[in-house]
Design a protein around this motif. Sequence first.
Motif, PDB file in Angstrom:
ATOM      1  N   LYS A 235       0.848  -1.187   0.000  1.00 47.99           N
ATOM      2  CA  LYS A 235       0.000   0.000   0.000  1.00 47.99           C
ATOM      3  C   LYS A 235       0.891   1.247   0.000  1.00 47.99           C
ATOM      4  CE  LYS A 235      -4.181  -1.803   2.216  1.00 47.99           C
ATOM      5  NZ  LYS A 235      -5.205  -1.579   3.284  1.00 47.99           N
ATOM      6  N   ILE A 236       0.400   2.328  -0.589  1.00 43.57           N
ATOM      7  CA  ILE A 236       1.100   3.608  -0.517  1.00 43.57           C
ATOM      8  C   ILE A 236       0.142   4.662   0.018  1.00 43.57           C
ATOM      9  CG2 ILE A 236       2.762   3.104  -2.342  1.00 43.57           C
ATOM     10  CD1 ILE A 236       1.043   4.800  -4.248  1.00 43.57           C
ATOM     11  N   ASN A 237       0.686   5.634   0.752  1.00 49.08           N
ATOM     12  CA  ASN A 237      -0.143   6.694   1.315  1.00 49.08           C
ATOM     13  C   ASN A 237       0.262   8.049   0.737  1.00 49.08           C
ATOM     14  OD1 ASN A 237       2.216   7.467   2.619  1.00 49.08           O
ATOM     15  ND2 ASN A 237       1.649   6.513   4.566  1.00 49.08           N
ATOM     16  N   GLY A 238      -0.242   9.117   1.341  1.00 45.68           N
ATOM     17  CA  GLY A 238       0.023  10.461   0.845  1.00 45.68           C
ATOM     18  C   GLY A 238       1.490  10.834   0.878  1.00 45.68           C
ATOM     19  N   THR A 239       2.209  10.371   1.880  1.00 48.07           N
ATOM     20  CA  THR A 239       3.642  10.672   1.971  1.00 48.07           C
ATOM     21  C   THR A 239       4.401  10.053   0.805  1.00 48.07           C
ATOM     22  OG1 THR A 239       3.491  10.738   4.397  1.00 48.07           O
ATOM     23  CG2 THR A 239       5.692  10.492   3.426  1.00 48.07           C
ATOM     24  N   HIS A 240       4.088   8.811   0.498  1.00 48.55           N
ATOM     25  CA  HIS A 240       4.724   8.156  -0.651  1.00 48.55           C
ATOM     26  C   HIS A 240       4.395   8.901  -1.943  1.00 48.55           C
ATOM     27  CE1 HIS A 240       4.114   4.496   2.096  1.00 48.55           C
ATOM     28  NE2 HIS A 240       5.410   4.761   2.109  1.00 48.55           N
ATOM     29  N   PHE A 241       3.120   9.223  -2.121  1.00 45.88           N
ATOM     30  CA  PHE A 241       2.682   9.884  -3.350  1.00 45.88           C
ATOM     31  C   PHE A 241       3.314  11.271  -3.472  1.00 45.88           C
ATOM     32  CE2 PHE A 241      -0.598  12.091  -5.984  1.00 45.88           C
ATOM     33  CZ  PHE A 241      -0.512  11.274  -7.103  1.00 45.88           C
ATOM     34  N   TYR A 242       3.434  11.970  -2.351  1.00 41.48           N
ATOM     35  CA  TYR A 242       4.079  13.286  -2.303  1.00 41.48           C
ATOM     36  C   TYR A 242       5.492  13.198  -2.870  1.00 41.48           C
ATOM     37  CZ  TYR A 242       6.073  17.520  -0.063  1.00 41.48           C
ATOM     38  OH  TYR A 242       6.706  18.717   0.195  1.00 41.48           O
ATOM     39  N   ASN A 243       6.272  12.244  -2.381  1.00 38.43           N
ATOM     40  CA  ASN A 243       7.650  12.085  -2.852  1.00 38.43           C
ATOM     41  C   ASN A 243       7.704  11.618  -4.307  1.00 38.43           C
ATOM     42  OD1 ASN A 243       9.147  12.803  -0.452  1.00 38.43           O
ATOM     43  ND2 ASN A 243       8.416  10.896   0.464  1.00 38.43           N
ATOM     44  N   MET A 244       6.740  10.808  -4.688  1.00 43.63           N
ATOM     45  CA  MET A 244       6.704  10.308  -6.066  1.00 43.63           C
ATOM     46  C   MET A 244       6.509  11.446  -7.067  1.00 43.63           C
ATOM     47  SD  MET A 244       4.325   6.941  -5.363  1.00 43.63           S
ATOM     48  CE  MET A 244       4.025   6.490  -7.076  1.00 43.63           C
ATOM     49  N   VAL A 245       5.539  12.310  -6.809  1.00 46.58           N
ATOM     50  CA  VAL A 245       5.242  13.350  -7.804  1.00 46.58           C
ATOM     51  C   VAL A 245       6.279  14.470  -7.778  1.00 46.58           C
ATOM     52  CG1 VAL A 245       2.781  12.834  -7.920  1.00 46.58           C
ATOM     53  CG2 VAL A 245       3.595  14.511  -6.249  1.00 46.58           C
ATOM     54  N   ILE A 246       6.841  14.768  -6.610  1.00 44.77           N
ATOM     55  CA  ILE A 246       7.880  15.802  -6.568  1.00 44.77           C
ATOM     56  C   ILE A 246       9.135  15.323  -7.284  1.00 44.77           C
ATOM     57  CG2 ILE A 246       9.477  17.047  -5.049  1.00 44.77           C
ATOM     58  CD1 ILE A 246       7.184  17.587  -3.186  1.00 44.77           C
ATOM     59  N   ASN A 247       9.500  14.073  -7.092  1.00 42.98           N
ATOM     60  CA  ASN A 247      10.645  13.527  -7.821  1.00 42.98           C
ATOM     61  C   ASN A 247      10.370  13.521  -9.327  1.00 42.98           C
ATOM     62  OD1 ASN A 247      13.340  12.122  -7.658  1.00 42.98           O
ATOM     63  ND2 ASN A 247      12.179  10.518  -8.709  1.00 42.98           N
TER      64      ASN A 247
END
Length: 549
Positions: free
Chosen positions: A5-17
């Motif tokens: 599972k991924i949460n908002g923190t993971h998604f945050y880092n994914m899109v900024i990268n």
Amino acid sequence: MEYLKINGTHFYNMVINASNKLEEQKVFVNSLNVFPVPDGDTGTNMSMTFRAAVTEIEGMSTTSIGEISKKLAKGALMGARGNSGVILSQVFRGIAKGLEDKEEVNSLEFANSLLEGSRSAYKAVMRPTEGTILTIIRTAGESAVKSRHTDVISLMEEVCLHSENILNKTPEMLPVLKKAKVVDAGGMGLLIILKGMYEALKNDIKAKIISSEANSVESFAPASSIEEADITFGYCTEFFVLGKNISVENFRNELEPHGDSMIVVGIEDAVKVHIHTNDPGLVLSKAVKLGELSKIKIDNMREQHRHILHEEAQFNGNEAAQTKEEKNEEKKKYGFISVAMGDGIKNIFEDFGVDFVIEGGQTMNPSTQDILDSINKINAENIFVLPNNKNIIMAANQAAELTDKNIIVIPTKTIPQGITCVTIFDAETGLEENVEAMKQSIANVSTGQVTYAVRDTEMDGKNINEGDILGIVEGKISQVGSDIYDVCQSIIINMCNEDSELITIFYGEGADEIKVKLLVEALEEKYPDKDIQSYNGKQPLYYFIVSVE
């Protein structure tokens, strides 16, 4: 490592990268534009759009993937530039819909959000073309939902590999790509984003937004042109109200007596507010009754005015620099916004009564927010927007949907089309008649351009070498040569027929006025029955923009 599972923190880092990766490779993406001219801007548009999106979520501490994605989508929507940027904003709008109200998601739920992004993007395009960014997001979504992976990292790896494989096939889907020997630029931009998201998750990257080379494109009025006393409302107040079922119209009416330069725009479960007021506390107290406040920003404009006088070139004023006369004027029937690049062309539009000329066009497409800001500055019952570039029409239409003003986007694709529209406009005629007349006039304008090639290629049956002078007529390469004046004359001859009456030449930064005069004289000798005009457009990149009517 695996993520079930991924949460908002993971998604945050994914899109900024992903945003950082696209920023680093935007010049490469620009180089893939089919036309070998110096204004390829797909990479720039996508990067600036996505940069606006991730800036919106910067610093968010929530772990909810639904909240992060919703904010990201809103930032992309307002920052969208060019067709590729508008489509990208719709991709993330769909993804946000798929992640709505979720704290975390498993691989299947995330896969479904990618498919939702595809659906949203296709809805935004009237006539979808395969072999473009649309194909890449569609096949990414389809491959994701078909995947058997329960690990999100493995899912994203499979999606990236499949997307890259499809991207490499885009030249077989679009002959124009095959001839130019490139893959689709928008598709490449999206692949870079997907790979950036995958990389962040796989390597557990804690991403921060890297600095951008792009300069701010905000357009300001000179601070020295006003007195401090002219600032009627002293505090520029901006914030978001987060809440459901907020009546934007009622809230706008409630705020109207308390300031000016007001924008109140509803986007899903959020309302963006911008107002110049003397009582920010009163405005905020009214807003907090409707929902949670976010991104509150209050600036003392009188204090700013005193500090920025010596920094005129950098800041060049702001929308609070409207004079009292402008603020107090009665609402007029018609207003105009045009997009143009080049001081000479800008002056022509202004001479014909255009209220605001947004600096932009090729190489710098204005964002949805830029257009919306200009719309808000005009006190008129009906406002015409002239994009003057096919890559700006979608952003203009998107801006029109975000305001309650009556906005008419005339789909002008070139500067000459835009100028013709403002010249035939009749303020004494009704709205529908003017709209019809302007749309019909577009068909009577033939547009040509003279620029140079930025790479070797073969197009429209012509072998092109880097540095060649290109004559373009109605979007197709008509002439290839070595002299800008010879090429210009050749395309005008090709554009003229027995029904042609007017030839207009806008010469740009690279043209010699004496040689332009000789060109005009040669055309006058060849066409004694036609009216020939020339103007110093001062436009970059294009030696000449010409029209035949």
